[in-house]
Design an enzyme around this catalytic site. Sequence first.
Site, mmCIF file in Angstrom:
data_model
loop_
_atom_site.group_PDB
_atom_site.id
_atom_site.type_symbol
_atom_site.label_atom_id
_atom_site.label_comp_id
_atom_site.label_asym_id
_atom_site.label_seq_id
_atom_site.Cartn_x
_atom_site.Cartn_y
_atom_site.Cartn_z
ATOM 1 N N ARG A 186 -35.076 49.919 37.651
ATOM 2 C CA ARG A 186 -34.387 48.887 36.858
ATOM 3 C C ARG A 186 -35.239 48.741 35.602
ATOM 4 O O ARG A 186 -36.381 48.305 35.691
ATOM 5 C CB ARG A 186 -34.324 47.568 37.623
ATOM 6 C CG ARG A 186 -33.605 47.666 38.975
ATOM 7 C CD ARG A 186 -33.331 46.269 39.517
ATOM 8 N NE ARG A 186 -33.005 46.250 40.932
ATOM 9 C CZ ARG A 186 -31.790 46.449 41.431
ATOM 10 N NH1 ARG A 186 -30.792 46.718 40.626
ATOM 11 N NH2 ARG A 186 -31.574 46.373 42.736
ATOM 12 N N SER A 187 -34.684 49.136 34.454
ATOM 13 C CA SER A 187 -35.505 49.210 33.240
ATOM 14 C C SER A 187 -35.239 48.055 32.285
ATOM 15 O O SER A 187 -34.100 47.802 31.904
ATOM 16 C CB SER A 187 -35.215 50.531 32.520
ATOM 17 O OG SER A 187 -35.906 50.588 31.300
ATOM 18 N N ILE A 215 -23.844 49.233 46.692
ATOM 19 C CA ILE A 215 -23.318 48.739 47.980
ATOM 20 C C ILE A 215 -22.574 47.416 47.796
ATOM 21 O O ILE A 215 -21.810 47.020 48.655
ATOM 22 C CB ILE A 215 -24.432 48.574 49.036
ATOM 23 C CG1 ILE A 215 -25.430 47.481 48.648
ATOM 24 C CG2 ILE A 215 -25.134 49.901 49.306
ATOM 25 C CD1 ILE A 215 -26.326 47.037 49.805
ATOM 26 N N ASP A 225 -18.960 45.415 43.584
ATOM 27 C CA ASP A 225 -18.652 44.277 42.707
ATOM 28 C C ASP A 225 -18.337 44.693 41.265
ATOM 29 O O ASP A 225 -18.520 43.917 40.342
ATOM 30 C CB ASP A 225 -19.843 43.296 42.704
ATOM 31 C CG ASP A 225 -21.118 43.943 42.168
ATOM 32 O OD1 ASP A 225 -21.156 45.174 41.986
ATOM 33 O OD2 ASP A 225 -22.091 43.197 41.933
ATOM 34 N N ARG A 281 -25.413 41.432 68.489
ATOM 35 C CA ARG A 281 -24.452 40.777 69.368
ATOM 36 C C ARG A 281 -24.840 40.971 70.844
ATOM 37 O O ARG A 281 -24.771 40.050 71.654
ATOM 38 C CB ARG A 281 -23.038 41.288 69.147
ATOM 39 C CG ARG A 281 -22.068 40.595 70.094
ATOM 40 C CD ARG A 281 -20.776 41.314 70.334
ATOM 41 N NE ARG A 281 -19.894 41.202 69.187
ATOM 42 C CZ ARG A 281 -19.684 42.165 68.320
ATOM 43 N NH1 ARG A 281 -20.274 43.337 68.475
ATOM 44 N NH2 ARG A 281 -18.879 42.004 67.304
ATOM 45 N N GLY A 293 -25.253 41.995 48.755
ATOM 46 C CA GLY A 293 -24.012 41.940 47.984
ATOM 47 C C GLY A 293 -24.165 41.186 46.680
ATOM 48 O O GLY A 293 -23.203 40.982 45.953
ATOM 49 N N ARG A 294 -25.358 40.699 46.436
ATOM 50 C CA ARG A 294 -25.613 39.872 45.256
ATOM 51 C C ARG A 294 -24.646 38.695 45.237
ATOM 52 O O ARG A 294 -24.568 37.999 46.237
ATOM 53 C CB ARG A 294 -25.500 40.710 43.977
ATOM 54 C CG ARG A 294 -26.574 40.419 42.966
ATOM 55 C CD ARG A 294 -26.477 41.341 41.779
ATOM 56 N NE ARG A 294 -27.251 42.536 41.970
ATOM 57 C CZ ARG A 294 -28.548 42.635 41.749
ATOM 58 N NH1 ARG A 294 -29.222 41.583 41.323
ATOM 59 N NH2 ARG A 294 -29.190 43.762 41.932
ATOM 60 N N ARG A 332 -30.483 32.500 66.184
ATOM 61 C CA ARG A 332 -31.462 33.371 65.535
ATOM 62 C C ARG A 332 -30.818 33.975 64.288
ATOM 63 O O ARG A 332 -29.631 34.322 64.305
ATOM 64 C CB ARG A 332 -31.883 34.520 66.454
ATOM 65 C CG ARG A 332 -32.613 34.073 67.701
ATOM 66 C CD ARG A 332 -34.046 33.642 67.382
ATOM 67 N NE ARG A 332 -34.804 33.342 68.587
ATOM 68 C CZ ARG A 332 -34.862 32.143 69.170
ATOM 69 N NH1 ARG A 332 -34.196 31.113 68.660
ATOM 70 N NH2 ARG A 332 -35.587 31.961 70.254
ATOM 71 N N ARG A 357 -29.136 49.515 52.412
ATOM 72 C CA ARG A 357 -29.081 50.442 51.283
ATOM 73 C C ARG A 357 -29.399 51.883 51.692
ATOM 74 O O ARG A 357 -29.245 52.803 50.888
ATOM 75 C CB ARG A 357 -30.065 49.987 50.195
ATOM 76 C CG ARG A 357 -29.614 48.774 49.421
ATOM 77 C CD ARG A 357 -29.572 49.039 47.934
ATOM 78 N NE ARG A 357 -30.848 49.378 47.396
ATOM 79 C CZ ARG A 357 -31.654 48.544 46.740
ATOM 80 N NH1 ARG A 357 -31.281 47.292 46.548
ATOM 81 N NH2 ARG A 357 -32.796 48.953 46.270
HETATM 82 O O1 F6P Z 1 -27.308 45.565 43.881
HETATM 83 C C1 F6P Z 1 -27.712 46.095 45.095
HETATM 84 C C2 F6P Z 1 -28.644 45.150 45.805
HETATM 85 O O2 F6P Z 1 -29.025 45.755 47.033
HETATM 86 C C3 F6P Z 1 -28.111 43.742 46.056
HETATM 87 O O3 F6P Z 1 -27.214 43.680 47.136
HETATM 88 C C4 F6P Z 1 -29.383 42.981 46.272
HETATM 89 O O4 F6P Z 1 -29.203 41.613 45.967
HETATM 90 C C5 F6P Z 1 -30.335 43.643 45.297
HETATM 91 O O5 F6P Z 1 -29.809 44.940 45.042
HETATM 92 C C6 F6P Z 1 -31.735 43.788 45.799
HETATM 93 O O6 F6P Z 1 -32.491 44.364 44.785
HETATM 94 P P1 F6P Z 1 -33.956 44.953 44.962
HETATM 95 O O7 F6P Z 1 -33.842 46.237 45.726
HETATM 96 O O8 F6P Z 1 -34.435 45.153 43.580
HETATM 97 O O9 F6P Z 1 -34.724 43.934 45.746
#
Ligand code: F6P
Length: 320
Positions: free
Chosen positions: A71-72, A126, A129, A154, A170-171, A243, A252
Site C-alpha cells: 500500500r503506497s 476479498i 466492494d 460450529r 470486508g472493510r 466465544r 485472505r
Molecule cells: O481490503 C482487504 C482487507 O483484507 C480488508 O478486508 C481489511 O479491512 C484490510 O484489507 C486489512 O488490511 P491489512 O492487511 O493492511 O491489515
Amino acid sequence: MGIAIMTSGGDCAGMNPAIKQFVDYCYDRGVQPYFIYDGLEGLIDDAIEPANYTDVAGIMHEGGTMIRSSRSKRFFEYQYRKQAYENLQKHNIDKVVILGGDGSFRALDQFHKDFGINFVGIPSTIDNDIFGTDYCLGVDTALNMIRQATDAVRDTSASFRRACVIETMGRDCGYLALVSAITCGAEVCIIPELQYDLKSLGERLKKELAQGRKYIVCVVAEGTKNTQEIVHWLEEDVGIETRATILGHIQRGGNPTVFDRLMASEFISYAVEYLLSHQKSSAVVVYKACQFEFVSIDYVNSGKYQIKEELLQLAKRLVV
Ligand code: F6P
C-alpha cells in the site's frame, strides 16, 4: 513494447493464477511480459523484471501473490510517479495490468493522466466492494475459507451449548458476512447494510433456546465495529456463554478455488486483449450480469458498491 503486471493493496487468492495466465497469454500473443514486484512501491523503486514461463510454473494452486503487494503513500506524490514513469521507459513498457481495489485504480489513473501509461484494472479484493462489478477476484476463495472456519467453530459451539461470534473482514462492506451467514446457516447476521434490532433478536433467540436450540452462530462484519457489543449482548441479555473468533487474515489466504482460477484467466485475457487493441486508453474489466465488460475508472469512482437487494432480503430474518 512490453506489458507489465502488478498486484496492489490487499492480496487475495486468484492473483497467482492471474499472474500465470498473464505470462502464458502474453507469450502466446508475442508480447514480452514483465513483473512489477512489490506493487506501486516496486514501480517507484524499479523492481521490474522480464517474466518467463519458469517464473510461474507451479503457482496456480497458491494463495497470495508471488510478485508481492504494497500500500503506497509515495505514489500519490508527483515526484515518485515521475520516477516510476522513468523506470517503465527504461524497460520499454507502456502498458500495465493492475490487480487491486479502487484505490489502486485511482493511483494508476493519475499516472495515466500524468504520463499516458495505459492500464487495465482487474477488481481484486476479498471485500467485493468495487462499484460497477458484481464480482472481485478472490471473493469465492475467501468465502470458502470463512465457511470452513465457521463449520469448525460450529462443531465446538454445539459441544458446549455456546454461541459463537464470527467476525469477517470486508472493510465497510458486509458482503462477506452476509453471504457467509446465509450459506453457513447462521442465526444472526450483523452487517453495515442492514439495521438490526437486538431486542427482538434477543427474544427470538431465547425462545429458540428454550425450545431446544443447542448453539448460536452469529456472523458480524468488521465494518460494523460491533463484535464486542454482540458478544456482551449474547452473554448478558440472551444468557448464553459466548466465544468470539476474529477470522482476520486467514480469509485472505488459501488455495484459490476453481472459480477464482477460472475468473483469473478470463479477467487476464480480457485485460491483455484490451491493451493490445487500444493505444491511448485505460479501463477496468468488470463482471456484470455474468458478462465481462470494460468501464472507465471515472465510472468505477462514480458510485458506491451496493449489495443487491435480493441477497439482503435473504438475510432480513437474521437481524430481527
Ligand atoms: O481490503 C482487504 C482487507 O483484507 C480488508 O478486508 C481489511 O479491512 C484490510 O484489507 C486489512 O488490511 P491489512 O492487511 O493492511 O491489515
